[in-house]
Design an enzyme around this catalytic site. Structure first.
Site, PDB file in Angstrom:
ATOM      1  N   ASP A   1       0.826  -1.363   0.066  1.00  0.00           N
ATOM      2  CA  ASP A   1      -0.046  -0.011   0.102  1.00  0.00           C
ATOM      3  C   ASP A   1       0.687   1.292   0.053  1.00  0.00           C
ATOM      4  OD1 ASP A   1       0.748  -0.867   2.586  1.00  0.00           O
ATOM      5  OD2 ASP A   1      -0.810   0.320   3.439  1.00  0.00           O
TER       6      ASP A   1
ATOM      7  N   GLU B   1      -0.696  -1.967   5.317  1.00  0.00           N
ATOM      8  CA  GLU B   1       0.272  -1.924   6.419  1.00  0.00           C
ATOM      9  C   GLU B   1       0.141  -0.545   7.016  1.00  0.00           C
ATOM     10  OE1 GLU B   1       3.287  -1.423   8.945  1.00  0.00           O
ATOM     11  OE2 GLU B   1       3.375  -0.173   7.039  1.00  0.00           O
ATOM     12  N   GLU B   2      -0.115   0.429   6.299  1.00  0.00           N
ATOM     13  CA  GLU B   2       0.037   1.653   6.559  1.00  0.00           C
ATOM     14  C   GLU B   2      -1.047   2.100   7.756  1.00  0.00           C
ATOM     15  OE1 GLU B   2       2.309   3.484   6.441  1.00  0.00           O
ATOM     16  OE2 GLU B   2       3.353   3.022   4.721  1.00  0.00           O
TER      17      GLU B   2
ATOM     18  N   ARG C   1      19.137  -6.206  12.666  1.00  0.00           N
ATOM     19  CA  ARG C   1      18.820  -5.548  14.167  1.00  0.00           C
ATOM     20  C   ARG C   1      18.431  -6.811  14.843  1.00  0.00           C
ATOM     21  NH1 ARG C   1      19.217  -2.490  18.612  1.00  0.00           N
ATOM     22  NH2 ARG C   1      17.282  -2.990  20.209  1.00  0.00           N
TER      23      ARG C   1
ATOM     24  N   HIS D   1       7.634   8.937   4.492  1.00  0.00           N
ATOM     25  CA  HIS D   1       6.627   9.584   4.555  1.00  0.00           C
ATOM     26  C   HIS D   1       6.705  10.895   4.005  1.00  0.00           C
ATOM     27  CE1 HIS D   1       4.415   6.605   7.283  1.00  0.00           C
ATOM     28  NE2 HIS D   1       5.205   5.926   6.368  1.00  0.00           N
TER      29      HIS D   1
HETATM   30 NI    NI Z   1       6.241   1.467   5.725  1.00  0.00          NI
END
Ligand code: NI
Length: 395
Positions: free
Chosen positions: A81, A139-140, A177, A363
């Protein structure tokens, strides 16, 4: 195997860049990924995968069958998305959809997922086990993973890999990570009910605004004095409203915010801990309260064994220079964590930063990604997947 994967990925690179530019030019908002999903399904089918459409609403699942001597099923998840942002790049393949932009790099993720499927489909007779590719919507808005899980995509899955692009890591580099990668993100809403009165006679009223200010201050101070400083909490009240006139004491306040944490034990205790402070203050000053605490997505906790496997695969593929160990978790959220409730997994950061110019953050309306990262992502995922079956099962 590594050299075969690398040469297939390099041959595919121009086609993958074309695919990525198509996704970038035609972004779709969360839950509306129909065109993207249809495109993904088409590429997977023509690569010989068994495809299921409309999984998790607009998601796609592609199954790749290996030789079948190892019963472990590995899942690879990417998301599709875009965001409600007006693109302000000068790219020739900039968004054709006003107010919608792939500003979080999910166009790259989807392309890397497809590229990995295309590469491994040509090597399937060398894969001991089966692979399931998840192309997730929404997902957002932190919904898509839960839709996919409800539709059973984690059934029989023994491990899962994911990735997210990162502009502060240069392209051709992978960020690894161990442990917590992203935070748990919960929503908090508190109503305080006092009693109205004349602004000149506070002793005859119960001032909801003043009590709300005590609640906010106490919560911030209590984080510093009652919570383990090595297990961070960020509590941000982003909305507050109440009161009717300057000389009238407010009888009601509503406030709402977000609560971020990294450690699972901290996360588990947050509602009770917050409510204890709110209740005490309100009781002391004679107010009533109501608190709504809504659990969002949990923290992404990268499995140590699988993270080591991806790290070792990257070091073998790219050399030590191109592997960065990430020292700090992010307090952002990622719904990849919902898959981890069903199987261990790991998510790595794929560098997409340009070396010779400033990089805009995710973003941002001018966010751009160095497309060299696509090959890096494909080789990393494909070789890590192959390596998964070369190692014994872990507890
Ligand atoms: Ni993302």
């Amino acid at each position: 195997m590594l050299s075969e994967i690398k040469s297939l990925a390099e041959t595919l690179a121009p086609r993958l860049i074309e695919i990525r530019r198509h996704f970038h030019a035609y972004p779709e908002l969360s839950g509306q990924e129909q065109q993207t999903a249809a495109y993904v399904a088409g590429v997977l089918s023509s690569s010989g995968l068994h495809v299921q459409e409309s999984v998790g609403k607009t998601g796609i699942v592609g199954e790749l069958t290996g030789k079948g001597e190892d019963s472990r099923l590995l899942a690879i998840r990417t998301d599709m998305d875009a965001l409600p942002i007006q693109e302000r790049t000068q790219l020739e393949f900039a968004s054709h959809c006003p107010g919608v932009m792939h500003a979080c790099g999910h166009d790259i993720h989807t392309t890397v997922g497809l590229g990995t499927a295309m590469v491994l489909s040509q090597l399937s007779e060398k894969l001991p086990g089966n692979l399931r590719f998840l192309f997730q919507p929404a997902e957002e808005i932190a919904q898509g993973a839960s839709w996919m899980v409800q539709d059973g995509v984690m059934r029989d899955v023994s491990a899962i890999f994911g990735l997210h692009v990162f502009p502060s890591i240069p392209a051709r580099t992978v960020g690894i990570r161990y442990g917590a990668l992203t935070a748990a993100a919960d929503d908090l809403e508190i109503f305080i009910q006092g009693e109205s009165g004349h602004g000149a006679r506070p002793h005859e009223a119960i001032d909801a605004i003043w009590i709300a200010s005590q609640v906010i201050t106490s919560l911030q101070q209590a984080i510093s004095r009652t919570q383990n400083p090595l297990r961070p909490i960020v509590l941000s009240i982003g909305q507050i409203s109440g009161g009717r006139a300057p000389n009238v004491i407010a009888d009601q306040v509503r406030m709402a915010g977000t609560v971020r944490s990294l450690h699972p034990d901290t996360h588990a205790n947050l509602p009770e801990w917050i409510e204890g402070i709110v209740a005490n203050i309100c009781q002391t000053y004679g107010a009533k309260y109501e608190m709504n605490y809504r659990r969002g997505v949990p923290s992404v906790q990268n499995d140590l064994y699988l993270t080591k496997l991806v790290e070792d695969s990257c070091r073998a593929a790219w050399g030590n220079e191109q592997v960065q160990l990430i020292a700090e978790a992010s307090l952002g959220a990622e719904d990849f964590s919902l898959y981890l409730e069903h199987a261990p997994g790991t998510m790595f950061r794929l560098g997409v930063g340009f070396k010779d110019r400033p990089n805009h953050p995710l973003h941002h309306p001018q966010f751009e990604a160095d497309e060299a990262a696509i090959t890096t992502g494909v080789v990393t995922l494909a070789y890590s997947a192959y390596q998964y079956w070369q190692h014994p099962p872990h507890a």
